[in-house]
Motif scaffolding. Sequence first.
Motif, PDB file in Angstrom:
ATOM      1  N   TRP A 138      37.905 108.474  15.322  1.00 42.08           N
ATOM      2  CA  TRP A 138      37.634 108.226  16.747  1.00 42.08           C
ATOM      3  C   TRP A 138      36.713 107.027  16.925  1.00 42.08           C
ATOM      4  N   GLU A 185      36.299 112.327  27.837  1.00 47.36           N
ATOM      5  CA  GLU A 185      35.644 111.148  28.423  1.00 47.36           C
ATOM      6  C   GLU A 185      34.121 111.261  28.316  1.00 47.36           C
ATOM      7  N   ARG A 186      33.606 112.473  28.424  1.00 48.32           N
ATOM      8  CA  ARG A 186      32.153 112.673  28.433  1.00 48.32           C
ATOM      9  C   ARG A 186      31.601 113.017  27.047  1.00 48.32           C
ATOM     10  N   LEU A 228      30.496 105.154  22.033  1.00 49.90           N
ATOM     11  CA  LEU A 228      30.875 106.414  21.384  1.00 49.90           C
ATOM     12  C   LEU A 228      29.974 107.538  21.869  1.00 49.90           C
ATOM     13  N   ARG A 258      27.148 108.634  25.028  1.00 48.74           N
ATOM     14  CA  ARG A 258      26.640 108.293  26.364  1.00 48.74           C
ATOM     15  C   ARG A 258      25.116 108.302  26.342  1.00 48.74           C
ATOM     16  N   ARG A 260      41.118 103.137  26.357  1.00 45.93           N
ATOM     17  CA  ARG A 260      40.479 104.137  27.213  1.00 45.93           C
ATOM     18  C   ARG A 260      40.739 105.535  26.672  1.00 45.93           C
ATOM     19  N   ARG A 261      39.707 106.353  26.721  1.00 45.23           N
ATOM     20  CA  ARG A 261      39.817 107.686  26.119  1.00 45.23           C
ATOM     21  C   ARG A 261      40.971 108.521  26.678  1.00 45.23           C
ATOM     22  N   ARG A 319      26.064 103.450  18.186  1.00 45.89           N
ATOM     23  CA  ARG A 319      27.113 104.267  18.810  1.00 45.89           C
ATOM     24  C   ARG A 319      27.074 104.152  20.331  1.00 45.89           C
ATOM     25  N   ILE A 347      38.185 104.703  19.848  1.00 41.25           N
ATOM     26  CA  ILE A 347      37.627 104.757  21.206  1.00 41.25           C
ATOM     27  C   ILE A 347      37.224 103.381  21.754  1.00 41.25           C
ATOM     28  N   ASP A 351      30.265 112.971  23.268  1.00 40.75           N
ATOM     29  CA  ASP A 351      29.595 112.089  22.315  1.00 40.75           C
ATOM     30  C   ASP A 351      30.319 112.167  20.978  1.00 40.75           C
ATOM     31  N   ILE A 352      30.702 111.017  20.458  1.00 41.07           N
ATOM     32  CA  ILE A 352      31.334 110.978  19.138  1.00 41.07           C
ATOM     33  C   ILE A 352      30.231 110.618  18.150  1.00 41.07           C
ATOM     34  N   SER A 353      29.675 111.639  17.561  1.00 40.65           N
ATOM     35  CA  SER A 353      28.481 111.406  16.738  1.00 40.65           C
ATOM     36  C   SER A 353      28.740 111.617  15.262  1.00 40.65           C
TER      37      SER A 353
END
Lengths: 294, 319
Positions: free
Chosen positions: A100, A288-289, B59, B61, A108-109, B54, A104, A291-293
């Motif tokens: 991702w 959309e909201r 990635l 917010r 757009r997601r 990020r 991303i 977090d890709i952590s």
Amino acid sequence: MINLLRAEWKKTIWNYKLTGFLVWGFPVGILGFYAVMLLTGLFSRDAMEGMVATGSGDWTVDALGIWGVILAFPFTILTRLIPLAFMASVFAGEYQSGMWKYLIPRNRRPLLILSKMAVVAVLMTLAFTAASAVVVAGQGIGRKLTGLAFGPALSGEVVGDFVIRYGQTLLLGVLALILLAAIAALAAILTRSVLGSLLVVFLFSTLDSLSMYILMLLAKILSLPGIVGLYRYTPQCNLDNAQSWFATDAAIRLPFENFSTGPDLGFSLAMLVIWAAGLTALAAAVFERQDISS
Amino acid sequence: MPNTPAIRTENLSKTFGKGKTFITAVKGLNLEVARGQVYGFLGPNGAGKTTTIRMLMDLIRPSAGRAEINGRTVREAGALARVGGLVEGPAFYGYLSGRNNLEVLARTADDYRPERILNLLEQVGLAARAGQPVSSYSLGMKQRLGVAAALLGDPDLVVLDEPTNGLDPAGIQEMRGFIRGLVRERGKMVFISSHLLNEVEQTCDRVAIIQKGEMIREGPVAGLLAESASNLRIQAAPLEQAEQALRERWKISRESIPGDAVPWLVVEAPPEESPLVVEFLVGHGIRVHQVVVQRQTLESYFLAATRDLPAGIGEAADD
């Protein structure tokens, strides 16, 4: 969007282990079954007759049979597991591969989710359609070898009716696939794991399949008989009802005092579209909201 | 937009969790990175570097504040179109070849140019293995493929998080040259996070150091190194006499180095005072055997800054 779909298609289709088992397993597995049965049938008439007995003797009916994997309650409780596992792997696989973070920033997601849903639905549709052709061919050969009829004979009217019937089944099948893909996407986004999303989507599918009985039970326990009316808003009721309209031109019969028949066809199709679109929008909004952590 | 910063953050903050278990990963970070340079982003583990990157790559917010790339907030559609990133190590579809992985990424960005992919694979030295599955690649090869992926869209800004992880010394040197080349020959702006401070010192024009999510230092590498005084290390005889004499004018300490027969005297004086120190000692009848200027390194500066101690002394060089 075309490029995005081609990207999604490429990475899904080239994942041979995934698609080999969970997508092409349907036509190839059925092909293997007929190949073995036909070979065995060359030496044993009983085996050949046993094989043709798995069909209806009507190719227009047999061709639709494979869609039961998605549509034919109560078998769907178990048979949906394979497409659900595929969907869970496609959506949650991006978390496990850590991709991702590359995807991303590039698009757009919501479009990333929509492209996955489209590819999943198209691949499963192709697999089921191929499986339909294999069933018809296998039954046709078996019946030819045993000297049994495999009607109806081809004619413009028969083919025309079949195309309409297959199209109706395809429409419901695709709607069901999109609905399941949307819930698989949502489950994958929330759990970030293949197994987790498979469990969630299987639970949803099972609860939906059993929703009539669950509502009847709740009505009894809560002494709220009207609650069973909610059944007409469930995906399962509307899938069954639309199938009934397409097959018999009548609504399904329901075992409720106040709601003894299903809604009309337009209502059912609209409900299925609302479910599919609603779950897709919800999955896209949550993603959309997110977090890709990792 | 020549005067618009390539990267700008304003009170950028990120908090994970809620209630009593929340963690503030980045706290009120204000960063302004001009174009046409290599910018180093340093900090110890857990300082908030990757969280910041990020957020820059949309990635994660932000909990508060904003991040801008080329004057547009990163959440705007298309704001990252001219940005390439390698975030926290390479990840690819192992069953696809290097070339196919890049094709998938390029198509995802709606910018598929086969010749560019081949060109990039050649630039990162993977042309010969381009058709093989990524699962057969070494970590270093994946890292190079990650850099190629970051450069796919011919971005103006390249964000690289630990780009030399997994590379051998020759690979590190090659990567350093490659990054420099991106700036000098192709006019790219590079924002790089790395633990290898020697590498950052050699590669970057400016650095920011963050700790516990907050910026603690920022400036040109040369300027930061010049901030703290260098020391002189002296071997002289007789030692006690030299120590006594130097103490009259400078702050000194004694340092024993394993393997050296005679202890060193560490004099807190800048390199330009070394002739004066030698002259002073000779004037006191003391023999001077060696004078070494201890140069400040980014590593020692970084360690001092992040430990909140005065800048220490690192690599030695003969004067």
